[in-house]
Motif scaffolding. Structure first.
Motif, PDB file in Angstrom:
ATOM      1  N   LEU A  18       0.809  -1.221   0.000  1.00 44.45           N
ATOM      2  CA  LEU A  18       0.000   0.000   0.000  1.00 44.45           C
ATOM      3  C   LEU A  18       0.844   1.273   0.000  1.00 44.45           C
ATOM      4  O   LEU A  18       0.292   2.367   0.027  1.00 44.45           O
ATOM      5  CB  LEU A  18      -0.929   0.001   1.218  1.00 44.45           C
ATOM      6  N   GLU A  19       2.149   1.125  -0.046  1.00 43.08           N
ATOM      7  CA  GLU A  19       3.059   2.263   0.059  1.00 43.08           C
ATOM      8  C   GLU A  19       2.785   3.351  -0.982  1.00 43.08           C
ATOM      9  O   GLU A  19       2.874   4.532  -0.692  1.00 43.08           O
ATOM     10  CB  GLU A  19       4.506   1.784  -0.053  1.00 43.08           C
ATOM     11  N   LYS A  20       2.386   2.946  -2.180  1.00 49.24           N
ATOM     12  CA  LYS A  20       2.133   3.937  -3.228  1.00 49.24           C
ATOM     13  C   LYS A  20       0.933   4.818  -2.906  1.00 49.24           C
ATOM     14  O   LYS A  20       0.772   5.888  -3.477  1.00 49.24           O
ATOM     15  CB  LYS A  20       1.960   3.258  -4.581  1.00 49.24           C
ATOM     16  N   TYR A  21       0.085   4.390  -1.973  1.00 49.93           N
ATOM     17  CA  TYR A  21      -1.092   5.171  -1.609  1.00 49.93           C
ATOM     18  C   TYR A  21      -0.880   6.058  -0.382  1.00 49.93           C
ATOM     19  O   TYR A  21      -1.717   6.900  -0.083  1.00 49.93           O
ATOM     20  CB  TYR A  21      -2.285   4.244  -1.346  1.00 49.93           C
ATOM     21  N   VAL A  22       0.217   5.866   0.321  1.00 46.89           N
ATOM     22  CA  VAL A  22       0.491   6.641   1.528  1.00 46.89           C
ATOM     23  C   VAL A  22       0.677   8.105   1.170  1.00 46.89           C
ATOM     24  O   VAL A  22       1.470   8.450   0.300  1.00 46.89           O
ATOM     25  CB  VAL A  22       1.746   6.103   2.262  1.00 46.89           C
ATOM     26  N   GLY A  23      -0.104   8.963   1.823  1.00 46.90           N
ATOM     27  CA  GLY A  23       0.043  10.403   1.637  1.00 46.90           C
ATOM     28  C   GLY A  23      -0.682  10.994   0.451  1.00 46.90           C
ATOM     29  O   GLY A  23      -0.483  12.155   0.133  1.00 46.90           O
ATOM     30  N   ILE A  24      -1.540  10.218  -0.232  1.00 51.62           N
ATOM     31  CA  ILE A  24      -2.213  10.775  -1.421  1.00 51.62           C
ATOM     32  C   ILE A  24      -3.428  11.624  -1.053  1.00 51.62           C
ATOM     33  O   ILE A  24      -3.882  12.418  -1.856  1.00 51.62           O
ATOM     34  CB  ILE A  24      -2.616   9.685  -2.437  1.00 51.62           C
ATOM     35  N   ILE A  25      -3.953  11.476   0.167  1.00 50.66           N
ATOM     36  CA  ILE A  25      -5.093  12.281   0.598  1.00 50.66           C
ATOM     37  C   ILE A  25      -4.564  13.463   1.387  1.00 50.66           C
ATOM     38  O   ILE A  25      -3.923  13.301   2.418  1.00 50.66           O
ATOM     39  CB  ILE A  25      -6.081  11.442   1.440  1.00 50.66           C
ATOM     40  N   ASP A  26      -4.845  14.667   0.879  1.00 54.00           N
ATOM     41  CA  ASP A  26      -4.321  15.872   1.512  1.00 54.00           C
ATOM     42  C   ASP A  26      -5.254  16.458   2.562  1.00 54.00           C
ATOM     43  O   ASP A  26      -4.816  17.189   3.435  1.00 54.00           O
ATOM     44  CB  ASP A  26      -4.034  16.948   0.457  1.00 54.00           C
ATOM     45  N   GLU A  27      -6.537  16.174   2.477  1.00 53.14           N
ATOM     46  CA  GLU A  27      -7.496  16.798   3.377  1.00 53.14           C
ATOM     47  C   GLU A  27      -8.318  15.747   4.090  1.00 53.14           C
ATOM     48  O   GLU A  27      -8.333  14.593   3.724  1.00 53.14           O
ATOM     49  CB  GLU A  27      -8.419  17.724   2.584  1.00 53.14           C
ATOM     50  N   GLY A  28      -9.016  16.190   5.124  1.00 52.41           N
ATOM     51  CA  GLY A  28      -9.892  15.310   5.877  1.00 52.41           C
ATOM     52  C   GLY A  28      -9.344  15.054   7.263  1.00 52.41           C
ATOM     53  O   GLY A  28      -8.203  15.377   7.565  1.00 52.41           O
ATOM     54  N   PRO A  29     -10.177  14.480   8.120  1.00 50.64           N
ATOM     55  CA  PRO A  29      -9.727  14.211   9.488  1.00 50.64           C
ATOM     56  C   PRO A  29      -8.688  13.096   9.503  1.00 50.64           C
ATOM     57  O   PRO A  29      -8.704  12.201   8.659  1.00 50.64           O
ATOM     58  CB  PRO A  29     -11.010  13.781  10.204  1.00 50.64           C
ATOM     59  N   ALA A  30      -7.795  13.154  10.452  1.00 50.37           N
ATOM     60  CA  ALA A  30      -6.781  12.113  10.594  1.00 50.37           C
ATOM     61  C   ALA A  30      -7.424  10.797  11.023  1.00 50.37           C
ATOM     62  O   ALA A  30      -6.915   9.722  10.753  1.00 50.37           O
ATOM     63  CB  ALA A  30      -5.728  12.542  11.606  1.00 50.37           C
ATOM     64  N   ASP A  31      -8.560  10.907  11.704  1.00 59.98           N
ATOM     65  CA  ASP A  31      -9.242   9.729  12.219  1.00 59.98           C
ATOM     66  C   ASP A  31     -10.737   9.896  11.958  1.00 59.98           C
ATOM     67  O   ASP A  31     -11.339  10.879  12.386  1.00 59.98           O
ATOM     68  CB  ASP A  31      -8.959   9.619  13.720  1.00 59.98           C
ATOM     69  N   LEU A  32     -11.338   8.956  11.256  1.00 57.40           N
ATOM     70  CA  LEU A  32     -12.762   9.071  10.933  1.00 57.40           C
ATOM     71  C   LEU A  32     -13.635   9.106  12.182  1.00 57.40           C
ATOM     72  O   LEU A  32     -14.729   9.640  12.155  1.00 57.40           O
ATOM     73  CB  LEU A  32     -13.199   7.929  10.022  1.00 57.40           C
ATOM     74  N   SER A  33     -13.155   8.579  13.282  1.00 57.02           N
ATOM     75  CA  SER A  33     -13.953   8.589  14.505  1.00 57.02           C
ATOM     76  C   SER A  33     -14.055   9.979  15.110  1.00 57.02           C
ATOM     77  O   SER A  33     -14.766  10.181  16.088  1.00 57.02           O
ATOM     78  CB  SER A  33     -13.377   7.610  15.533  1.00 57.02           C
ATOM     79  N   SER A  34     -13.355  10.959  14.535  1.00 59.62           N
ATOM     80  CA  SER A  34     -13.466  12.330  15.039  1.00 59.62           C
ATOM     81  C   SER A  34     -14.830  12.930  14.686  1.00 59.62           C
ATOM     82  O   SER A  34     -15.204  13.959  15.209  1.00 59.62           O
ATOM     83  CB  SER A  34     -12.338  13.204  14.489  1.00 59.62           C
TER      84      SER A  34
END
Length: 112
Positions: free
Chosen positions: A82-98
């Motif tokens: 999954l390394e190629k996907y690490v860091g591709i999302i720039d926005e949003g909460p760090a944790d969905l449970s927030s």
């Protein structure tokens, strides 16, 4: 008491020496930042409290934070895949449970 002071001084000297490993002048770059007098005073006070220079105090904080990023990717691991996907999302909460609404109905269907 004298032995405790000697141990303390030795510990501080070891701490100060941590960042001074064979660095030549060409490897050192200048880094500055603008601070308010209050920010500068806080850094100065905390460094004095620790018994280290202001630079060593700041660098110790930076090094503590960097530990989080020093991850060794093991061959064949899920992280490697999954390394190629690490860091591709720039926005949003760090944790969905927030977002409490996200978890609102979680598990309800398993209770009936």
């Amino acid at each position: 008491m004298l032995q405790q002071i000697i141990k303390f001084v030795a510990t501080i000297n070891n701490f100060r020496a941590m960042g001074k490993k064979d660095k030549s002048k060409k490897d050192i770059v200048w880094f500055g930042m603008k601070l308010t007098p209050e920010e500068k005073a806080k850094i100065k006070m905390l460094a004095k409290k620790k018994g280290v220079s202001q630079k060593d105090f700041i660098m110790s904080l930076v090094n503590e934070e960097m530990i989080e990023y020093e991850v060794e990717v093991k061959p064949g691991s899920t992280l490697e895949k999954l390394e190629k996907y690490v860091g591709i999302i720039d926005e949003g909460p760090a944790d969905l449970s927030s977002n409490p609404k996200y978890l609102e109905d979680l598990g309800k269907d398993s209770l009936s």
